[in-house]
Scaffold this active site. Structure first.
Site, PDB file in Angstrom:
ATOM      1  N   GLU A 381      38.207  43.656  23.272  1.00  0.00           N
ATOM      2  CA  GLU A 381      38.575  43.138  24.594  1.00  0.00           C
ATOM      3  C   GLU A 381      38.090  41.702  24.707  1.00  0.00           C
ATOM      4  OE1 GLU A 381      37.841  42.162  28.870  1.00  0.00           O
ATOM      5  OE2 GLU A 381      36.349  42.396  27.270  1.00  0.00           O
ATOM      6  N   ASP A 383      38.676  37.848  27.214  1.00  0.00           N
ATOM      7  CA  ASP A 383      39.157  37.263  28.476  1.00  0.00           C
ATOM      8  C   ASP A 383      39.770  35.901  28.200  1.00  0.00           C
ATOM      9  OD1 ASP A 383      37.796  39.290  30.416  1.00  0.00           O
ATOM     10  OD2 ASP A 383      36.187  38.612  29.090  1.00  0.00           O
TER      11      ASP A 383
END
Length: 611
Positions: A381, A383
């Protein structure tokens, strides 16, 4: 004792060919045939409109005519495969018992002759008999499997609530077993004597009249002894493996022992089936020969052995070894991932590294992503934000203050300015000078490492076509099958869906309330772990959506998400989550045994994995 002598004589001559055939057949089954059946089963689920099978949509799945067609095809293929395998072993054993040699080609030819024979009119009922005999001849494998695997708590609860039905099913299984023992020699009569099914059924009933209980007890005893041997061997090898890892790799032993044990169990089960399958069929052949001798009947005439391979032995051996190695790797991968079965219980949750290996490296940096891949993360993950000049960079906060010490916002800098900042010193001097990566750099790394990306887009209102730009980079990198586009903004997901409909989307929500299935732009939902419930998981699965949980950093929470059926957990500690998933699939005795061998965990590991 006569049967054991016959069995030893037959197995001694055919052991090499039978073992080679068993190895090739099992590898072919596990790496090709079972995945093909799983693919057909998933096609039946898709035809019935079911992405997942739960108690709520099981009725819809069973009402679909495609379901019954596919199930019938799978059962037919399994039965014919059992006939082929049993005929090959019976022929090899019978030739060995008479002092003759056999070849792989001869065994394969005998198997295909048997398949043609049972497909003739009048012989087709033997297909059902072969299907029913298969579990009876694999009790040892089942005992070894369930001796090391933990059943889901939901299944145990269901069984305990249905005790009367369980007892009735047990009684029916006993009666069916007694009936099957009566017809145990139907296949040998058909395959070795050339009888029709009706004649073979009569012959089998006459041959073992008065000896059925002995046949049953020796068959079950042989299998249970083999299962006990498997468990003892597993205990010894697991002990050697865990202690060896603790000695050679003390830092990684606690995190990787459970995974290593699962690979070892996969190899052991393969070896177990390779040895026990021809042995059990050899036992049937030996008992069949003894019954014939007791009735004063001569041995049946055997067909000629099949053709020998006309290639050079070294070339054939090299090809066979290459196939075995490739298939073995595929088998371990299938068992490791559960892909051969595609069951939620066998397929563990996937694990996502939250901002990379953010517990050991500065978050959202290339060192964190590289370490996450090494730790075995299924997903990473990250951003994504946009600089003033439109470059997509990997950064969580709007402000650069926490990770670089610069008080400005990301949209206030061009990328040339941002690239000069140090994003690693705040975490540790070891990472001094680590830059903020661009999205295209991470995509290139993920493509090489074979890891999937959960790309969370962080809008602030200062961007220019953030969703469109990110989608374009994913498509340009050819990573559309390996990425999911996530965002806490539903408008961003709608923009992704418009720009690139082929990309999967993930809606990030702290809490889920209302009918999420109406949000058509979201293929999956990422929900805070404390707000995940069994009802939410069931509703999303029945709506053909997946659910991810964040941020899962304790062993008890990993177990809870696993029991609830969550598809993916996002964690700061990938080794802990991975280890807990595999430990949770083993029985208490095996888990306790591994923990005993490992000894007390280091304080750091205990604190990281503590609740």
């Amino acid at each position: 004792m006569a049967a054991w002598r016959e069995m030893a004589r037959g197995m001694r001559r055919c052991a090499r060919a039978a073992t080679a055939f068993a190895l090739l057949w099992d590898l072919l089954s596990f790496t090709c045939l079972l995945p093909l059946q799983a693919w057909c089963f998933r096609g039946a689920m898709a035809a019935a409109g079911c992405a997942y099978l739960t108690l709520e949509n099981l009725g819809d799945f069973l009402r679909s005519p495609v379901t019954w067609l596919v199930l019938a095809g799978i059962l037919l293929a399994a039965a014919l495969g059992a006939v082929l395998e049993m005929a090959a072993y019976l022929t090899a054993f019978e030739r060995g018992r008479r002092g003759m040699t056999t070849t792989l080609g001869g065994m394969a030819a005998a198997g295909f002759r048997a398949v043609r024979q049972v497909l003739r009119r009048g012989n087709r009922p033997v297909i059902l008999l072969a299907l029913l005999l298969t579990p009876l001849l694999n009790l040892g494998i089942a005992a070894g499997y369930f001796g090391t695997m933990a059943l889901p708590q939901a299944l145990w609860s269901l069984l305990l609530r249905r005790r009367a039905a369980l007892l009735a099913a047990g009684a029916a299984a006993v009666l069916l077993t007694l009936l099957l023992i009566r017809y145990l020699y139907v296949l040998p009569c058909m395959l070795l004597e050339g009888c029709s099914f009706r004649e073979a059924r009569r012959r089998s009933t006459a041959l073992n009249r008065g000896g059925r209980l002995r046949d049953l007890c020796s068959l079950l005893g042989l299998q249970l002894a083999a299962a006990a041997l498997l468990l003892v061997l597993a205990a010894v090898l697991i002990g050697a493996l865990v202690l060896g890892m603790r000695w050679l790799l003390p830092a990684a032993a606690g995190d990787r022992a459970a995974v290593a044990v699962w690979v070892l169990l996969a190899v052991l089960l393969l070896g177990f089936t390779v040895v026990t399958a021809p042995t059990l069929v050899g036992w049937i052949g030996a008992r069949y020969a003894v019954h014939r001798a007791a009735c004063g009947e001569p041995d049946p005439r055997l067909p000629e052995d099949g053709p020998r391979l006309g290639y050079r032995r070294r070339a054939v051996t090299a090809v066979a070894v290459l196939f075995v190695l490739c298939a073995a790797v595929g088998l371990v991968r299938l068992v490791y991932d559960g892909a051969a079965f595609h069951l939620e219980y066998l397929s563990p949750m996937e694990v996502t590294a939250h901002r990379g290996a953010s517990a050991q490296c500065p978050e959202n940096t290339m060192p964190a992503f590289e370490l996450a891949a090494e730790q075995g993360a299924d997903w990473i993950e990250l951003d994504v934000r946009q600089t003033r000049d439109g470059v997509l960079v990997v950064l969580h906060d709007e402000s650069l203050l926490r990770t670089t010490g610069d008080p400005r916002m990301v949209w206030e800098l061009d990328y040339a300015e941002l690239a000069q900042l140090d994003a690693g010193s705040w975490f540790s001097p070891e990472f001094a000078g680590t830059p903020i990566p661009r999205l295209d750099e991470v995509l290139a790394f993920a493509a090489d490492a074979g890891v999937r990306l959960n790309i969370e887009l962080k809008p602030t209102g200062n961007e220019q076509a953030l969703a469109e730009a990110a989608a374009a980079q994913v498509l340009e990198a050819g990573m559309e099958e390996l990425c999911v586009m996530a965002s806490p903004s539903y408008a961003v997901l709608e923009a992704v869906r418009t720009a690139a409909p082929e990309l999967q989307t993930l809606y990030v929500l702290p809490v889920a309330f209302g009918n999420l299935l109406r949000l058509e732009a979201a293929d999956a939902f990422s929900v805070r772990d404390v707000n995940v419930t069994s009802n939410l998981v069931s509703r999303l699965h029945n709506g053909q959506r997946t659910i991810w949980a964040w941020t899962v950093n304790s062993r008890s929470t990993v177990d809870k998400m696993y029991r609830l059926g969550v598809d993916n957990v996002i964690t700061d500690n990938v080794p802990m989550a991975r280890e807990q998933l595999y430990e949770g699939r083993t029985t208490d005795w095996l888990r306790a045994y591994i923990q005993y061998l490992e000894g007390p965990r280091t304080s750091a590991a205990a604190e990281t994995g503590a609740d």
